[in-house]
Design an enzyme around this catalytic site. Sequence first.
Site, PDB file in Angstrom:
ATOM      1  N   ASN A   8    -130.486 -13.188 -83.244  1.00 15.78           N
ATOM      2  CA  ASN A   8    -131.083 -11.865 -82.394  1.00 15.78           C
ATOM      3  C   ASN A   8    -130.607 -12.268 -80.327  1.00 15.78           C
ATOM      4  O   ASN A   8    -131.136 -12.833 -79.795  1.00 15.78           O
ATOM      5  CB  ASN A   8    -132.791 -11.942 -82.486  1.00 15.78           C
ATOM      6  CG  ASN A   8    -133.313 -10.714 -81.163  1.00 15.78           C
ATOM      7  OD1 ASN A   8    -132.285  -9.975 -80.422  1.00 15.78           O
ATOM      8  ND2 ASN A   8    -134.780 -11.093 -80.567  1.00 15.78           N
ATOM      9  N   LYS A  10    -130.767 -10.586 -78.427  1.00 13.24           N
ATOM     10  CA  LYS A  10    -130.945  -9.666 -77.517  1.00 13.24           C
ATOM     11  C   LYS A  10    -130.144  -9.320 -75.952  1.00 13.24           C
ATOM     12  O   LYS A  10    -129.327  -8.458 -76.695  1.00 13.24           O
ATOM     13  CB  LYS A  10    -132.517 -10.569 -76.110  1.00 13.24           C
ATOM     14  CG  LYS A  10    -133.111 -11.443 -77.071  1.00 13.24           C
ATOM     15  CD  LYS A  10    -134.228 -12.218 -76.684  1.00 13.24           C
ATOM     16  CE  LYS A  10    -134.082 -13.170 -77.510  1.00 13.24           C
ATOM     17  NZ  LYS A  10    -135.985 -13.525 -76.900  1.00 13.24           N
ATOM     18  N   HIS A  93    -140.124  -6.816 -82.543  1.00 13.58           N
ATOM     19  CA  HIS A  93    -140.607  -7.700 -81.636  1.00 13.58           C
ATOM     20  C   HIS A  93    -141.350  -8.154 -80.504  1.00 13.58           C
ATOM     21  O   HIS A  93    -141.622  -6.312 -79.942  1.00 13.58           O
ATOM     22  CB  HIS A  93    -138.761  -7.988 -81.239  1.00 13.58           C
ATOM     23  CG  HIS A  93    -138.140  -9.309 -80.144  1.00 13.58           C
ATOM     24  ND1 HIS A  93    -138.703  -9.942 -79.056  1.00 13.58           N
ATOM     25  CD2 HIS A  93    -137.869 -10.235 -81.430  1.00 13.58           C
ATOM     26  CE1 HIS A  93    -138.132 -11.291 -79.418  1.00 13.58           C
ATOM     27  NE2 HIS A  93    -137.718 -11.443 -79.982  1.00 13.58           N
ATOM     28  N   GLU A  95    -141.112  -8.504 -77.201  1.00 10.34           N
ATOM     29  CA  GLU A  95    -141.005  -8.388 -76.464  1.00 10.34           C
ATOM     30  C   GLU A  95    -140.690  -7.065 -76.286  1.00 10.34           C
ATOM     31  O   GLU A  95    -140.884  -6.085 -74.784  1.00 10.34           O
ATOM     32  CB  GLU A  95    -139.365  -8.851 -75.795  1.00 10.34           C
ATOM     33  CG  GLU A  95    -139.315 -10.290 -75.618  1.00 10.34           C
ATOM     34  CD  GLU A  95    -138.405 -10.891 -75.918  1.00 10.34           C
ATOM     35  OE1 GLU A  95    -137.024 -10.360 -76.254  1.00 10.34           O
ATOM     36  OE2 GLU A  95    -138.394 -11.842 -75.912  1.00 10.34           O
ATOM     37  N   GLU A 165    -143.124 -15.183 -85.080  1.00 16.48           N
ATOM     38  CA  GLU A 165    -142.985 -15.192 -83.856  1.00 16.48           C
ATOM     39  C   GLU A 165    -144.304 -15.949 -83.257  1.00 16.48           C
ATOM     40  O   GLU A 165    -144.800 -15.003 -82.404  1.00 16.48           O
ATOM     41  CB  GLU A 165    -141.743 -14.241 -83.326  1.00 16.48           C
ATOM     42  CG  GLU A 165    -140.740 -14.721 -84.232  1.00 16.48           C
ATOM     43  CD  GLU A 165    -139.422 -14.310 -83.215  1.00 16.48           C
ATOM     44  OE1 GLU A 165    -138.093 -14.644 -83.569  1.00 16.48           O
ATOM     45  OE2 GLU A 165    -139.513 -13.015 -82.503  1.00 16.48           O
ATOM     46  N   GLY A 171    -138.866 -18.056 -76.969  1.00 13.05           N
ATOM     47  CA  GLY A 171    -137.631 -17.939 -74.983  1.00 13.05           C
ATOM     48  C   GLY A 171    -138.070 -19.013 -74.229  1.00 13.05           C
ATOM     49  O   GLY A 171    -137.494 -19.331 -73.655  1.00 13.05           O
ATOM     50  N   SER A 211    -137.594 -20.527 -80.470  1.00  9.72           N
ATOM     51  CA  SER A 211    -137.129 -21.820 -79.954  1.00  9.72           C
ATOM     52  C   SER A 211    -136.342 -22.882 -81.238  1.00  9.72           C
ATOM     53  O   SER A 211    -136.256 -23.800 -81.202  1.00  9.72           O
ATOM     54  CB  SER A 211    -138.021 -22.673 -79.279  1.00  9.72           C
ATOM     55  OG  SER A 211    -138.223 -21.668 -77.768  1.00  9.72           O
TER      56      SER A 211
HETATM   57  C1  PEP Z   1    -136.607 -13.789 -80.699  1.00  8.26           C
HETATM   58  O1  PEP Z   1    -136.448 -14.083 -79.503  1.00  8.26           O
HETATM   59  O2  PEP Z   1    -136.293 -13.663 -81.272  1.00  8.26           O
HETATM   60  C2  PEP Z   1    -136.543 -15.652 -80.304  1.00  8.26           C
HETATM   61  C3  PEP Z   1    -136.817 -16.304 -81.149  1.00  8.26           C
HETATM   62  O3  PEP Z   1    -136.150 -16.782 -79.621  1.00  8.26           O
HETATM   63  P1  PEP Z   1    -135.983 -17.907 -78.856  1.00  8.26           P
HETATM   64  O4  PEP Z   1    -135.436 -18.593 -80.279  1.00  8.26           O
HETATM   65  O5  PEP Z   1    -135.285 -17.791 -77.895  1.00  8.26           O
HETATM   66  O6  PEP Z   1    -136.925 -18.391 -78.486  1.00  8.26           O
END
Ligand code: PEP
Length: 248
Positions: A8, A10, A93, A95, A165, A171, A211
């Site tokens: 992803n 983003k 997601h 976000e 998630e 992040g 992460s």
């Molecule tokens: C994500 O954007 O779905 C995500 C898991 O980000 P990160 O790996 O940066 O935590």
Amino acid sequence: MKKIIAANWKMNMTITETKNFLKKIVPKIKNTKNDVILCLPFTNIQTLKNMAKNTKIHIGAQNFYFEDKGAYTGEISSAMLKDVGVEYVIIGHSERREIFKEDDLLINNKIKKALKEKIIPILCVGESLKERQENKTFEKIKKQLANDLLGIESSQIKKIIIAYEPIWAIGTGKTATAGEAEEVCKYIKDFIGKEYGESIKKAMKVLYGGSVNNQNAKELFKKENIDGGLIGGASLKLEFIDMVNTKY
Ligand code: PEP
């Protein structure tokens, strides 16, 4: 075991940056034995399509709107995604849920439309830090799954990829332990088994995201109920090559 490694990106990378990065990674991941899906910003998808031609790399997007066409300023339709080669789309997601106030009804409509148009949804669910501290993780996941999957036939459910998630891990550099991630991914599969039957449960793919990097991926992805990962930050770095090529 073969895993799904989904990136992803983003809101990162211009077309020029995308070309430069893909030039470095595509030759190294194009024959991977894992399933690799790159979910790019809309403006970079055509570049990916050109550069990943005749490879095993799958094309993904990060969002779309469920209506076919019309007065929806700023939105992108499923037909537009398919036209540029998109096979997978991230839906729900955290976000988008938090910043753009997407609710379960909108997410449910998007999943139904994606399935109808034969784009595979990657549905994200997960709890906040407060919910985890209050022992409400399973309650939150159950509510999201029940609402987001409402009215979808069993035969369609198995096509959906679910990504667990935890919001507190996205992040932040704070990954769930392999045990914590496995526990919730198993809960998701058990929920699917209970609601839709054992054969659907067996066919389902559940990913972990939050992460994940090249250091922790192996421990996470070797867990029985974790079928791969949704990777944000680390998918923008060259370590992503190793994450894609590792035998889990
Ligand atoms: C994500 O954007 O779905 C995500 C898991 O980000 P990160 O790996 O940066 O935590």
